[in-house]
Write a protein that holds these residues in place. Structure first.
Motif, PDB file in Angstrom:
ATOM      1  N   ALA A   5       0.825  -1.205   0.000  1.00 34.82           N
ATOM      2  CA  ALA A   5       0.000   0.000   0.000  1.00 34.82           C
ATOM      3  C   ALA A   5       0.859   1.254   0.000  1.00 34.82           C
ATOM      4  CB  ALA A   5      -0.928  -0.015   1.216  1.00 34.82           C
ATOM      5  N   ALA A   6       1.929   1.249   0.787  1.00 34.56           N
ATOM      6  CA  ALA A   6       2.797   2.422   0.839  1.00 34.56           C
ATOM      7  C   ALA A   6       3.516   2.640  -0.484  1.00 34.56           C
ATOM      8  CB  ALA A   6       3.813   2.256   1.967  1.00 34.56           C
ATOM      9  N   ARG A   7       3.849   1.555  -1.168  1.00 35.18           N
ATOM     10  CA  ARG A   7       4.504   1.692  -2.461  1.00 35.18           C
ATOM     11  C   ARG A   7       3.565   2.375  -3.472  1.00 35.18           C
ATOM     12  NH1 ARG A   7       5.532  -3.281  -3.173  1.00 35.18           N
ATOM     13  NH2 ARG A   7       7.672  -3.301  -2.355  1.00 35.18           N
ATOM     14  N   ASP A   8       2.293   1.979  -3.460  1.00 33.85           N
ATOM     15  CA  ASP A   8       1.330   2.620  -4.365  1.00 33.85           C
ATOM     16  C   ASP A   8       1.105   4.074  -3.979  1.00 33.85           C
ATOM     17  OD1 ASP A   8       1.075   0.195  -5.634  1.00 33.85           O
ATOM     18  OD2 ASP A   8      -0.728  -0.399  -4.501  1.00 33.85           O
ATOM     19  N   ALA A   9       0.976   4.330  -2.664  1.00 30.36           N
ATOM     20  CA  ALA A   9       0.754   5.705  -2.215  1.00 30.36           C
ATOM     21  C   ALA A   9       1.964   6.584  -2.511  1.00 30.36           C
ATOM     22  CB  ALA A   9       0.440   5.717  -0.723  1.00 30.36           C
ATOM     23  N   ARG A  10       3.140   5.996  -2.479  1.00 29.00           N
ATOM     24  CA  ARG A  10       4.346   6.778  -2.755  1.00 29.00           C
ATOM     25  C   ARG A  10       4.348   7.267  -4.198  1.00 29.00           C
ATOM     26  NH1 ARG A  10      10.074   3.860  -2.036  1.00 29.00           N
ATOM     27  NH2 ARG A  10       9.107   2.599  -3.676  1.00 29.00           N
ATOM     28  N   ARG A  11       3.908   6.424  -5.116  1.00 31.88           N
ATOM     29  CA  ARG A  11       3.848   6.849  -6.507  1.00 31.88           C
ATOM     30  C   ARG A  11       2.849   7.992  -6.694  1.00 31.88           C
ATOM     31  NH1 ARG A  11       4.436   1.135  -7.612  1.00 31.88           N
ATOM     32  NH2 ARG A  11       2.157   0.932  -7.611  1.00 31.88           N
ATOM     33  N   SER A  12       1.687   7.860  -6.052  1.00 33.55           N
ATOM     34  CA  SER A  12       0.676   8.915  -6.183  1.00 33.55           C
ATOM     35  C   SER A  12       1.144  10.211  -5.541  1.00 33.55           C
ATOM     36  CB  SER A  12      -0.637   8.463  -5.535  1.00 33.55           C
ATOM     37  OG  SER A  12      -1.143   7.309  -6.168  1.00 33.55           O
ATOM     38  N   THR A  13       1.752  10.111  -4.365  1.00 33.33           N
ATOM     39  CA  THR A  13       2.206  11.312  -3.673  1.00 33.33           C
ATOM     40  C   THR A  13       3.358  11.967  -4.420  1.00 33.33           C
ATOM     41  OG1 THR A  13       1.631  10.186  -1.608  1.00 33.33           O
ATOM     42  CG2 THR A  13       2.885  12.207  -1.422  1.00 33.33           C
ATOM     43  N   ARG A  14       4.170  11.168  -5.064  1.00 32.18           N
ATOM     44  CA  ARG A  14       5.259  11.753  -5.853  1.00 32.18           C
ATOM     45  C   ARG A  14       4.701  12.595  -6.999  1.00 32.18           C
ATOM     46  NH1 ARG A  14      10.451  11.761  -7.278  1.00 32.18           N
ATOM     47  NH2 ARG A  14      11.000  11.756  -9.484  1.00 32.18           N
ATOM     48  N   ARG A  15       3.633  12.111  -7.623  1.00 36.52           N
ATOM     49  CA  ARG A  15       3.026  12.906  -8.698  1.00 36.52           C
ATOM     50  C   ARG A  15       2.478  14.224  -8.145  1.00 36.52           C
ATOM     51  NH1 ARG A  15       1.452   7.632 -10.615  1.00 36.52           N
ATOM     52  NH2 ARG A  15      -0.505   7.722  -9.430  1.00 36.52           N
ATOM     53  N   TRP A  16       1.891  14.164  -6.953  1.00 35.22           N
ATOM     54  CA  TRP A  16       1.406  15.393  -6.319  1.00 35.22           C
ATOM     55  C   TRP A  16       2.579  16.334  -6.021  1.00 35.22           C
ATOM     56  CZ3 TRP A  16      -0.321  15.596  -0.534  1.00 35.22           C
ATOM     57  CH2 TRP A  16      -0.673  16.914  -0.205  1.00 35.22           C
ATOM     58  N   PHE A  17       3.668  15.760  -5.484  1.00 39.13           N
ATOM     59  CA  PHE A  17       4.818  16.585  -5.141  1.00 39.13           C
ATOM     60  C   PHE A  17       5.399  17.255  -6.390  1.00 39.13           C
ATOM     61  CE2 PHE A  17       9.516  16.381  -5.213  1.00 39.13           C
ATOM     62  CZ  PHE A  17       9.786  17.465  -4.399  1.00 39.13           C
ATOM     63  N   ILE A  18       5.545  16.489  -7.472  1.00 38.35           N
ATOM     64  CA  ILE A  18       6.121  17.065  -8.696  1.00 38.35           C
ATOM     65  C   ILE A  18       5.210  18.157  -9.243  1.00 38.35           C
ATOM     66  CG2 ILE A  18       6.725  16.563 -11.088  1.00 38.35           C
ATOM     67  CD1 ILE A  18       7.682  13.829 -10.176  1.00 38.35           C
ATOM     68  N   SER A  19       3.895  17.904  -9.208  1.00 42.25           N
ATOM     69  CA  SER A  19       2.951  18.902  -9.704  1.00 42.25           C
ATOM     70  C   SER A  19       3.006  20.177  -8.864  1.00 42.25           C
ATOM     71  CB  SER A  19       1.532  18.328  -9.677  1.00 42.25           C
ATOM     72  OG  SER A  19       0.588  19.312 -10.065  1.00 42.25           O
ATOM     73  N   ALA A  20       3.060  20.009  -7.519  1.00 38.29           N
ATOM     74  CA  ALA A  20       3.122  21.184  -6.654  1.00 38.29           C
ATOM     75  C   ALA A  20       4.438  21.919  -6.826  1.00 38.29           C
ATOM     76  CB  ALA A  20       2.929  20.758  -5.202  1.00 38.29           C
ATOM     77  N   ARG A  21       5.528  21.173  -6.971  1.00 41.37           N
ATOM     78  CA  ARG A  21       6.834  21.824  -7.146  1.00 41.37           C
ATOM     79  C   ARG A  21       6.893  22.603  -8.454  1.00 41.37           C
ATOM     80  NH1 ARG A  21      11.617  17.879  -8.434  1.00 41.37           N
ATOM     81  NH2 ARG A  21      10.336  17.855 -10.326  1.00 41.37           N
ATOM     82  N   ASP A  22       6.426  21.980  -9.544  1.00 43.10           N
ATOM     83  CA  ASP A  22       6.451  22.685 -10.840  1.00 43.10           C
ATOM     84  C   ASP A  22       5.539  23.905 -10.814  1.00 43.10           C
ATOM     85  OD1 ASP A  22       8.183  20.750 -11.667  1.00 43.10           O
ATOM     86  OD2 ASP A  22       6.680  19.595 -12.783  1.00 43.10           O
ATOM     87  N   GLY A  23       4.366  23.741 -10.176  1.00 39.09           N
ATOM     88  CA  GLY A  23       3.471  24.895 -10.079  1.00 39.09           C
ATOM     89  C   GLY A  23       4.061  25.996  -9.223  1.00 39.09           C
ATOM     90  N   PHE A  24       4.760  25.628  -8.169  1.00 43.04           N
ATOM     91  CA  PHE A  24       5.386  26.625  -7.315  1.00 43.04           C
ATOM     92  C   PHE A  24       6.484  27.363  -8.067  1.00 43.04           C
ATOM     93  CE2 PHE A  24       8.874  27.702  -4.430  1.00 43.04           C
ATOM     94  CZ  PHE A  24       8.222  28.525  -3.519  1.00 43.04           C
ATOM     95  N   ASN A  25       7.325  26.609  -8.794  1.00 38.70           N
ATOM     96  CA  ASN A  25       8.401  27.242  -9.549  1.00 38.70           C
ATOM     97  C   ASN A  25       7.856  28.170 -10.633  1.00 38.70           C
ATOM     98  OD1 ASN A  25      10.318  25.872  -8.036  1.00 38.70           O
ATOM     99  ND2 ASN A  25      10.446  24.148  -9.473  1.00 38.70           N
ATOM    100  N   ALA A  26       6.669  27.841 -11.155  1.00 39.41           N
ATOM    101  CA  ALA A  26       6.062  28.695 -12.176  1.00 39.41           C
ATOM    102  C   ALA A  26       5.249  29.828 -11.567  1.00 39.41           C
ATOM    103  CB  ALA A  26       5.171  27.861 -13.092  1.00 39.41           C
ATOM    104  N   GLY A  27       5.179  29.877 -10.250  1.00 42.24           N
ATOM    105  CA  GLY A  27       4.433  30.937  -9.595  1.00 42.24           C
ATOM    106  C   GLY A  27       2.940  30.697  -9.573  1.00 42.24           C
ATOM    107  N   LEU A  28       2.518  29.463  -9.836  1.00 41.16           N
ATOM    108  CA  LEU A  28       1.089  29.158  -9.886  1.00 41.16           C
ATOM    109  C   LEU A  28       0.576  28.557  -8.582  1.00 41.16           C
ATOM    110  CD1 LEU A  28       0.977  27.574 -13.475  1.00 41.16           C
ATOM    111  CD2 LEU A  28       0.519  29.952 -12.812  1.00 41.16           C
ATOM    112  N   GLU A  29       1.492  28.135  -7.698  1.00 41.37           N
ATOM    113  CA  GLU A  29       1.106  27.526  -6.421  1.00 41.37           C
ATOM    114  C   GLU A  29       1.699  28.324  -5.285  1.00 41.37           C
ATOM    115  OE1 GLU A  29      -0.934  25.188  -5.990  1.00 41.37           O
ATOM    116  OE2 GLU A  29      -1.040  24.058  -7.873  1.00 41.37           O
ATOM    117  N   GLU A  30       0.991  28.382  -4.164  1.00 36.76           N
ATOM    118  CA  GLU A  30       1.494  29.060  -2.994  1.00 36.76           C
ATOM    119  C   GLU A  30       2.515  28.195  -2.264  1.00 36.76           C
ATOM    120  OE1 GLU A  30      -1.801  30.053  -0.581  1.00 36.76           O
ATOM    121  OE2 GLU A  30      -2.630  31.516  -1.989  1.00 36.76           O
ATOM    122  N   ALA A  31       3.251  28.846  -1.361  1.00 37.65           N
ATOM    123  CA  ALA A  31       4.260  28.110  -0.603  1.00 37.65           C
ATOM    124  C   ALA A  31       3.620  27.048   0.279  1.00 37.65           C
ATOM    125  CB  ALA A  31       5.085  29.076   0.251  1.00 37.65           C
ATOM    126  N   GLY A  32       2.418  27.340   0.776  1.00 43.03           N
ATOM    127  CA  GLY A  32       1.735  26.380   1.628  1.00 43.03           C
ATOM    128  C   GLY A  32       1.456  25.080   0.910  1.00 43.03           C
TER     129      GLY A  32
END
Length: 468
Positions: A401-428
């Motif tokens: 279960a953690a292996r599957d959740a890690r893949r999903s959370t990684r996609r969230w992290f990459i999306s939030a990081r890219d959005g943050f770098n582009a100024g589209l996401e807040e620091a929170g």
């Protein structure tokens, strides 16, 4: 089978129990481990001998005082058996030789005179022996009891070895987990640093993408991380020290783990019924069986006191004093000049029958009580096996279960990081993504740790070494 435990051993045992609690990290502590300050991993050191789990276990078995004490107990039990055999097949022999001054004496009982002014030296040699002939089973029971003592101590030695293996494995996997989490910490710390630089650059350029609130929120998060990471560093140092002590290394010796990452042990999980069928192979239950064997022999030994003990006794005595006349009259005895030789057949019988019967009953009741305790121990052992098995199954499911959740959370992290770098996401949003990604990765390795420790516990519960 009991021995003294020194105060130092008690203190070390207490420290090991404290270290063992690291296996149940709370989620917040695991989070801090993952996103804590970066520290150089110990297994990246070069030019040093690496230690794998099997090597650590072998070193611990070779140097552990607890194993050496158990081996000494086994040797004591073996020596007791040799003593019993000696009493059974060899007579009890006493030899005495003395010499001293002898006043001159001439004549016989009627005309004898002594002269204390003329002294000489006399010598005397005495040899006596007692050989049991028929004991109504007392000696046989003594041999059986001594043999059972050897079996109990041998099982106790195996039990001490399995306990030590579990301690070493726990310390090894805990230290490996800490090293693994520090690698993750370095990655997470780098992401936070990049995010902070991005906020500072945007604020200096006055682009309006971020505010100082975003910067302060990120700094507040980093403070929590660094504050709690110190606790993790302390726990890791304790785990490393505990492993050093267990394997017999000094505090100045390097300790480099051979495994570069924490991975689930490669094991085929069989049905529960298979592991339950191994319950009789546990050393603690084997020790109980041997103690029962000893108690049964002790009951028989006490019962033989109701019967006479037949024996042969012999004695030889020779003394000579050159300045004294030897007396030829058989009714006269001179302690300085004497020659005696003889053997007798006899028996000894205790007449305290009431007391003996009471002791027989007490011994029998103690044997029965231990039998009940042995049955209870089997039930407890089966429950322990099932508990370790269920923990192994649970940890395996958690890993998936953690292996599957890690893949999903990684996609969230990459999306939030890219959005943050582009100024589209807040620091929170960036902080939340880093947090959750760190948590789920830590939970994955926590599940791996619990899986490996459950495997070790199952091996011990079924009476098997992790080296097999």
């Amino acid at each position: 089978m009991s021995g003294r435990i020194t105060e130092e051993a008690l203190q070390f045992s207490h420290t090991c129990r404290k270290i063992s609690h690291l296996a149940t990290f709370p989620v917040t502590t695991v989070l801090i481990c993952v996103i804590g300050i970066g520290i150089r991993p110990c297994y990246s050191e070069s030019g040093q001998r690496p230690y794998d789990l099997a090597g650590c276990v072998r070193m611990a078995l070779a140097s552990s005082p607890s194993i050496q004490a158990a081996e000494a107990d086994l040797q004591i039990a073996e020596n007791r058996l040799r003593q019993v055999h000696a009493a059974r097949f060899l007579p009890s022999v006493d030899f005495t030789w003395i010499f001293g001054p002898s006043p001159e004496a001439r004549g016989d009982a009627l005309t004898g005179v002594s002269n204390w002014r003329r002294m000489s030296v006399f010598t005397s040699t005495e040899l006596s022996l007692v050989q049991p002939v028929f004991t109504f089973g007392k000696l046989d029971a003594a041999v059986e009891a001594a043999s059972g003592g050897i079996g109990a101590q041998r099982a106790g030695l195996d039990r001490s070895r399995f306990d030590l293996e579990q301690q070493v494995a726990r310390a090894y996997y805990l230290l490996l987990l800490a090293n693994q989490l520090r690698d993750l910490a370095h990655e997470s710390r780098a992401e936070i640093d990049r995010a902070r630089r991005t906020i500072v650059e945007k604020l200096e350029a006055d682009t309006g993408d971020f505010t100082y609130t975003d910067l302060h929120r990120l700094d507040r998060f980093v403070y929590d991380v660094e504050e709690n990471a110190n606790k993790v560093v302390k726990s890791q140092a304790l785990a490393r020290s505990a492993l050093r002590i267990l394997v017999g290394l000094s505090q100045t010796d390097s300790l480099v783990l051979a495994d570069g990452s924490l991975r689930p042990v490669d094991v085929q999980i069989r049905p529960l019924e298979y592991y339950l069928s191994l319950v009789e192979g546990r050393p603690d239950l084997g020790q109980l069986r041997e103690v029962l064997r000893t108690r049964s022999a002790q009951v028989r030994a006490v019962r033989t006191d109701l019967f006479p003990q037949v024996f042969v006794a012999g004695r030889f005595r020779y003394g000579i004093a050159p300045n004294r006349d030897r007396q030829r009259n058989p009714f006269l005895k001179d302690e300085f000049n004497v020659t005696e030789l003889g053997a007798v057949l006899g028996f000894r019988q205790s007449l305290s029958f009431a007391s003996t019967r009471a002791r027989v009953k007490e011994a029998r009741l103690s044997y029965e009580k231990l039998g009940y305790q042995a049955r209870l121990a089997v039930q407890g052992a089966r429950l322990e096996i099932e508990g370790a098995y269920r923990s192994l199954i649970e940890a395996k499911a958690n890993i998936g279960a953690a292996r599957d959740a890690r893949r999903s959370t990684r996609r969230w992290f990459i999306s939030a990081r890219d959005g943050f770098n582009a100024g589209l996401e807040e620091a929170g949003e960036m902080v939340d993504a880093v947090k959750e990604y760190g948590i789920i990765r830590a939970k994955y390795y926590q599940a791996v740790l619990e899986f490996n420790l459950a495997w070790v516990a199952l091996r011990r519960a079924t009476g098997n070494s992790i080296l097999q």
